[in-house]
Design a protein around this motif. Sequence first.
Motif, PDB file in Angstrom:
ATOM      1  N   LEU A 163       0.817  -1.221   0.000  1.00 21.79           N
ATOM      2  CA  LEU A 163       0.000   0.000   0.000  1.00 21.79           C
ATOM      3  C   LEU A 163       0.854   1.276   0.000  1.00 21.79           C
ATOM      4  N   LYS A 193      -0.655  -1.878  -7.194  1.00 19.89           N
ATOM      5  CA  LYS A 193      -2.043  -2.042  -6.770  1.00 19.89           C
ATOM      6  C   LYS A 193      -2.278  -3.500  -6.394  1.00 19.89           C
ATOM      7  N   TYR A 249      -4.499  -6.159  -6.644  1.00 16.38           N
ATOM      8  CA  TYR A 249      -5.670  -6.415  -7.490  1.00 16.38           C
ATOM      9  C   TYR A 249      -6.467  -7.634  -7.026  1.00 16.38           C
ATOM     10  N   ASP A 276     -12.299 -12.637   1.187  1.00 16.81           N
ATOM     11  CA  ASP A 276     -13.116 -11.415   1.196  1.00 16.81           C
ATOM     12  C   ASP A 276     -12.645 -10.438   2.274  1.00 16.81           C
ATOM     13  N   ALA A 288      -9.274  -8.930   1.260  1.00 17.21           N
ATOM     14  CA  ALA A 288      -9.472  -7.961   0.172  1.00 17.21           C
ATOM     15  C   ALA A 288     -10.031  -6.657   0.711  1.00 17.21           C
ATOM     16  N   LEU A 289     -10.982  -6.755   1.615  1.00 17.43           N
ATOM     17  CA  LEU A 289     -11.587  -5.563   2.213  1.00 17.43           C
ATOM     18  C   LEU A 289     -10.561  -4.759   3.000  1.00 17.43           C
ATOM     19  N   LYS A 290      -9.738  -5.462   3.763  1.00 16.76           N
ATOM     20  CA  LYS A 290      -8.745  -4.793   4.613  1.00 16.76           C
ATOM     21  C   LYS A 290      -7.709  -4.037   3.792  1.00 16.76           C
ATOM     22  N   TYR A 291      -7.298  -4.595   2.646  1.00 16.22           N
ATOM     23  CA  TYR A 291      -6.213  -3.990   1.860  1.00 16.22           C
ATOM     24  C   TYR A 291      -6.684  -3.433   0.515  1.00 16.22           C
ATOM     25  N   ASN A 292      -8.016  -3.264   0.386  1.00 15.40           N
ATOM     26  CA  ASN A 292      -8.591  -2.619  -0.789  1.00 15.40           C
ATOM     27  C   ASN A 292      -8.257  -3.343  -2.089  1.00 15.40           C
ATOM     28  N   ALA A 293      -8.272  -4.670  -2.063  1.00 19.51           N
ATOM     29  CA  ALA A 293      -8.041  -5.446  -3.281  1.00 19.51           C
ATOM     30  C   ALA A 293      -9.314  -5.458  -4.135  1.00 19.51           C
ATOM     31  N   THR A 294      -9.129  -5.513  -5.435  1.00 21.68           N
ATOM     32  CA  THR A 294     -10.274  -5.486  -6.356  1.00 21.68           C
ATOM     33  C   THR A 294     -11.050  -6.793  -6.334  1.00 21.68           C
TER      34      THR A 294
END
Length: 329
Positions: free
Chosen positions: A29, A35, A37, A48, A51-57
């Motif tokens: 980050l 990014k 992804y 999930d 991904a939410l914690k580290y803003n993954a797509t």
Amino acid sequence: MTNKQKLKTINWGIIGLGNIAHKFATDLLTIEGAKLYGVASRNQEKADAFALKYNATKAFDSYEALAQDPNIDAVYIATPHALHKENTLRCLENGIAVLCEKPFAMNAEEVAEMIALAKEKNVLLMEALWTYFLPHYQKVLELLENETYGKILKIEADFGFSRPFDTSHRLFNKALGGGSLLDIGIYPIFVALSTLGIPKNIEAEATYFENGADSTCNMVFEYDNAVKAFLKSSLIEDTPTEAIFYCENGTIKINSMFHAPATVTLIPKEGDTETLDFGYNTIGYNYEAIHFNKLLRAGKTESDVMRFRFSEQLIQTLDAVRHQINLTH
């Protein structure tokens, strides 16, 4: 290559979402032009949440699905050691650059297979031994190469901590590559190889848990001119976790947690002792990731720091130590 191309965002994926993956994602980050992804676990809820914690797509419930996503440029493999080869080969087959956690694989044969496929596919592959890229370690390498305090006479390096024995944890699971040698003994061995090269003789002895995984490993690497490296790993004892280089005209000491961001104390035979602080403000995984991004943007298929030959020598040395202590995985 234009500036715009150089700054192309690298879309990263992470396979295996354990403790080290969290550290890598945290530092990713902080990197411009990178990014997160996609992330993959065998458990969708875990993917999930990560991904939410580290803003993954994207969050995948299988490693295979991530490796098939055409939007991913690079993958960081953070699964248990025994899965490194299959995960690496899958990504390489799909043309995805791979940064694979250490140890690169379980043995020299597996490493050879990974490197061969990377060369065949012309895809970037590198072992993620983060210590090599940390500024304090690069500084120590520079001091030793320049013989600032003369030639090395002796090295001492250890890595040990005490953990309750738990067969459900990968650290103690022999089938997954658990045990002190492969998991943390690789770091003291790395110190010796990166500064003195391949030893002409190895002596090693180990103690074992009840399931056959090694609990401690003591090693002596012998070199020409009576130079020796005394190395140790342990999962049953808290050790200083320092790397000390005794040279002709002084001592260079990487202080506790030498393998991670650390300070370095210089102790000349004549003159004042000095401690160098490198002002780290990350966990330290960003350095290897930045290096990898540069390689990828430049179209390189092999690192000029963590070379294939070095990774081969590292796993061959680990194999040689295992042979000495009669450890099989």
